[in-house]
Design an enzyme around this catalytic site. Structure first.
Site, PDB file in Angstrom:
ATOM      1  N   HIS A   1       3.583   1.637   2.192  1.00  0.00           N
ATOM      2  CA  HIS A   1       3.886   2.366   3.540  1.00  0.00           C
ATOM      3  C   HIS A   1       5.280   2.013   3.189  1.00  0.00           C
ATOM      4  CE1 HIS A   1       3.172  -1.712   5.580  1.00  0.00           C
ATOM      5  NE2 HIS A   1       4.884  -1.694   5.201  1.00  0.00           N
TER       6      HIS A   1
ATOM      7  N   ASN B   1       0.908  -0.944  -0.032  1.00  0.00           N
ATOM      8  CA  ASN B   1      -0.421  -0.434  -0.158  1.00  0.00           C
ATOM      9  C   ASN B   1       0.529   0.882   0.017  1.00  0.00           C
ATOM     10  OD1 ASN B   1       1.316  -0.191   2.503  1.00  0.00           O
ATOM     11  ND2 ASN B   1      -1.244  -0.055   4.101  1.00  0.00           N
TER      12      ASN B   1
ATOM     13  N   GLU C   1       1.556   4.019   7.534  1.00  0.00           N
ATOM     14  CA  GLU C   1       0.316   3.792   6.693  1.00  0.00           C
ATOM     15  C   GLU C   1      -0.153   5.081   5.738  1.00  0.00           C
ATOM     16  OE1 GLU C   1       0.334   0.699   5.988  1.00  0.00           O
ATOM     17  OE2 GLU C   1       0.042  -0.409   7.371  1.00  0.00           O
TER      18      GLU C   1
HETATM   19  C1  F6R Z   1      10.186  -3.132   8.304  1.00  0.00           C
HETATM   20  C2  F6R Z   1       9.417  -2.053   6.892  1.00  0.00           C
HETATM   21  C3  F6R Z   1       7.707  -2.144   6.069  1.00  0.00           C
HETATM   22  C4  F6R Z   1       8.381  -2.922   5.513  1.00  0.00           C
HETATM   23  C5  F6R Z   1       7.413  -3.798   3.919  1.00  0.00           C
HETATM   24  C6  F6R Z   1       7.703  -4.080   2.797  1.00  0.00           C
HETATM   25  O1  F6R Z   1      10.843  -2.798   8.706  1.00  0.00           O
HETATM   26  O2  F6R Z   1       9.515  -0.776   7.333  1.00  0.00           O
HETATM   27  O3  F6R Z   1       7.784  -0.712   5.780  1.00  0.00           O
HETATM   28  O4  F6R Z   1       9.719  -2.789   4.741  1.00  0.00           O
HETATM   29  O5  F6R Z   1       6.059  -4.143   5.074  1.00  0.00           O
HETATM   30  O6  F6R Z   1       7.644  -5.515   3.622  1.00  0.00           O
HETATM   31  P1  F6R Z   1       8.495  -7.251   3.028  1.00  0.00           P
HETATM   32  O7  F6R Z   1       9.689  -6.691   2.681  1.00  0.00           O
HETATM   33  O8  F6R Z   1       7.950  -8.259   4.026  1.00  0.00           O
HETATM   34  O9  F6R Z   1       7.512  -7.654   1.773  1.00  0.00           O
END
Ligand code: F6R
Length: 240
Positions: A134, A132, A139
């Site tokens: 973030h 999304n 968010e």
């Molecule tokens: C983790 C964080 C999140 C992840 C994001 C992607 O410390 O801050 O922003 O980077 O949710 O997560 P993955 O890499 O598991 O797809």
């Protein structure tokens, strides 16, 4: 923003390590901003392999993590504290006292981390990106001006992360402490990594969309030194 498209996840991780290695070898006491999740695991493997080969050390490296779940103990296997120890901290010679993660349940705990960040001067911030848009756990709808704060995770993030919690969304924590976008924007250099087609919309929004709080990563368009390293699947919706 400089955008580098790599063939696949492994190539993305290796390219990311070129930037990381440059940072930690040019400045022995470099300050790293670190992320968790699936995306940076390959980068951390490259860091550990090169350290084990004797080419780098982490004796004076300092780190600050982006975020941590609220409501699970730090020794829970899926806490970000555990993740960092398992994937990096226990495998290199970084000093425990030089590693920092947010910890706690309240805005006062978030403020305590924010106070640490005030003197952090992060040289290189590693970011993954949520489906999304973030970054950290900022968010959609989060003000770009916020520092570390308590976040209510969205349904989309809970669903994305339930793979780490026996595929049961009820087991995923509903809140987290996260650095804010204002904290992320203070780092000298930002390295955003993304892999997989499920990140393609978010990557497009970050790079080609308008700068809007509805896509938190789009804030990075206003940072002077951002490198985006994506694999072909994550780049598949970019127009150029
Ligand atoms: C983790 C964080 C999140 C992840 C994001 C992607 O410390 O801050 O922003 O980077 O949710 O997560 P993955 O890499 O598991 O797809």
């Amino acid at each position: 923003m400089k955008v580098i498209v790599c063939k696949d996840y492994d190539a993305m991780s290796k390219k990311a390590y070129e930037y990381m290695k440059e940072c930690i070898t040019s400045k022995k006491n470099a300050v790293l901003g670190l992320a968790t999740g699936s995306t940076p695991v390959g980068l951390y493997k490259e860091m550990v392999a090169d350290y084990k080969a004797g080419n780098t050390d982490y004796k004076d490296i300092v780190s600050y993590n982006l975020d941590e779940y609220v409501g699970i103990d730090r020794n829970h296997p899926e806490s970000y504290y555990s993740f960092m120890h398992k994937n990096l901290f226990d495998l290199v010679d970084i000093k425990d006292e030089n590693t920092h993660l947010p910890c706690g349940t309240t805005q006062a705990d978030a403020d305590a981390y924010e106070a640490q960040l005030q003197n952090a001067n992060i040289d290189l911030q590693i970011l993954g990106i949520g489906r999304n848009g973030h970054i950290g756990f900022n968010e959609p709808g989060t003000s770009f001006d916020m520092g570390t704060h308590v976040v209510d995770l969205t349904e989309s993030t809970i669903e994305a992360n339930c793979r780490f919690f026996d595929n049961d969304p009820n087991l995923v924590p509903k809140q987290a402490l996260s650095m804010g976008i204002a904290d992320i924007m203070k780092s000298k250099e930002v390295l955003v990594l993304a892999s997989g087609v499920e990140k393609a919309d978010a990557v497009k929004g970050m790079i080609e969309g308008s700068v809007t709080e509805e896509c938190p990563a789009s804030a990075l368009q206003n940072h002077p030194n951002v490198i985006v390293i994506v694999d072909e699947a994550a780049a598949s919706k970019l127009s150029k």
